[in-house]
Design an enzyme around this catalytic site. Sequence first.
Site, short mmCIF file in Angstrom:
data_model
loop_
_atom_site.label_atom_id
_atom_site.label_comp_id
_atom_site.label_asym_id
_atom_site.label_seq_id
_atom_site.Cartn_x
_atom_site.Cartn_y
_atom_site.Cartn_z
N HIS A 165 -13.23 59.03 7.10
CA HIS A 165 -14.24 58.79 6.06
C HIS A 165 -15.08 60.04 5.73
O HIS A 165 -16.29 60.09 5.87
CB HIS A 165 -15.09 57.55 6.30
N HIS A 178 -17.36 47.51 19.93
CA HIS A 178 -17.72 48.01 18.59
C HIS A 178 -16.73 47.45 17.58
O HIS A 178 -15.52 47.48 17.80
CB HIS A 178 -17.64 49.54 18.63
N GLU A 204 -16.18 48.47 14.42
CA GLU A 204 -15.56 49.34 13.41
C GLU A 204 -14.04 49.32 13.59
O GLU A 204 -13.51 49.25 14.70
CB GLU A 204 -16.12 50.77 13.49
N ASP A 248 -11.49 51.18 13.51
CA ASP A 248 -10.63 52.04 14.32
C ASP A 248 -10.49 51.49 15.75
O ASP A 248 -9.59 51.89 16.48
CB ASP A 248 -11.13 53.50 14.34
N HIS A 263 -23.22 53.70 16.94
CA HIS A 263 -23.84 54.00 15.68
C HIS A 263 -23.81 52.84 14.69
O HIS A 263 -24.15 53.04 13.51
CB HIS A 263 -23.15 55.24 15.04
N ASP A 307 -17.96 54.74 21.05
CA ASP A 307 -18.04 55.99 20.29
C ASP A 307 -18.92 57.05 20.97
O ASP A 307 -18.80 58.25 20.67
CB ASP A 307 -18.61 55.72 18.89
N TYR A 345 -18.46 65.60 16.39
CA TYR A 345 -18.51 64.13 16.34
C TYR A 345 -19.97 63.66 16.31
O TYR A 345 -20.35 62.80 15.51
CB TYR A 345 -17.79 63.55 17.57
N HIS A 347 -12.87 57.75 21.77
CA HIS A 347 -12.16 58.84 21.08
C HIS A 347 -12.11 60.07 21.98
O HIS A 347 -13.12 60.42 22.61
CB HIS A 347 -12.88 59.26 19.80
FE1 FEO Z 1 -17.58 53.73 14.99
FE2 FEO Z 1 -14.81 55.01 16.43
O1 FEO Z 1 -15.78 53.86 15.34
#
Ligand code: FEO
Length: 390
Positions: free
Chosen positions: A24, A78, A80, A82, A145, A164, A191, A222
């Site tokens: 993004h 989380h 999100e 991903d 986040h 994250d 990041y 990640h």
């Molecule tokens: Fe906030 Fe890795 O997604």
Amino acid sequence: MKAVEIKKGIYWVGVKDWNLREFHGYTTSRGSTYNAYLIVDDKITLIDGVKAPFTDELMRRIASVIDPEKIDVVICNHVEMDHSGALPAVMAKAENAMLYCPLAGERGLKMHYDTTEWKIQTVKTGDTLNIGKHTLSFVQMPMVHWPDSMMTYVADEKLLFPNDGFGQHYACDEMFDDVNFDIVMEEAKKYYGNIVWPYGAQVQKVLEEAAKLDIDMIAPSHGVIWRKHIPEIIEKYKLWSSYGHVADKAVVVYDSMWGSTEKMAQEVAAAWIEKGLKVTLCSLKHSNISDAINDIVEAKYVALGSPTLNSGILPTMGAFLTYLKGLAAKNKVSFCFGSYGWKKDAQSEMQDILTKLGWELPEPIMTINWRPTAEGLRQLHESALKVIKE
Ligand code: FEO
């Protein structure tokens, strides 16, 4: 496609997205990973998932340890996508699994997926879940986040899953931070700057909670797993979340139409180098805005240069400033400059935005009409020197 054991009976079952180059708007030149973890205990537990297109790879890694149908517990730290993209497939396969997440996570999952058939139990900070030999404890970390963000801690293993938090978009053949330290820290900074930077106060609360825990491994969602450099990354998170600086770091971010503002940018950089600063010159024509953010996260001094185009700033600088506002970047000492033909609008427009961000602007904007002369550059040089506090 095998799982990798990171502690006895605890496996990495994630995926490496080597070819990811954009997240993004954030350039990911080293790809990324979506880390999911499997704990083999009385209750088979999956911590987080992966991006939807990698669902098959996740399933194959889990299957290298145990039949995915046997998963009893799914932790969603989380929502999100991903990390949650593979959860519909996981929940369909593991029909009896109970998914644990905060209330905001439950709401988020229901907004993103058809959860009609899912069994969901909400948890909050301080709740624990015994899965056999291990007990998981949960710490919510809202806005680090997303509102739903949470970390999961396994006390007897001194193992933290902060999702994250402490992540890096970095795909490599290593599982841990034992090697390539400079790259790992650089990607962790990028990041932080591009994903977590707006939420300094919330990160500080998380660091307070983490300080109460005995940790010898941090397994983010990640990048590589921290085990060798935990004190270093904690120190960096303290610095970044308090909007602190590396005192001698400076960045000149600019774009130019016909080279005049570029000459000015080079002069500002030369002045600051002369003053003993470590300076990065970042042309927005050649660098993505997310790289510029990485450069400025821990810089004390940031100069911005744009010529006036029509009655405003160059679009590249406009995009950068829009991004910077969204990230609510704080606590910089700055200076705006640029060339103009018949209107000086760009530099004051930049300055207005930085003023709203609360940046310190000790010197007036510096403009040069059309083409920098030797005298114009000399004056710019003097102005740039005055920005630096002794
Ligand atoms: Fe906030 Fe890795 O997604």
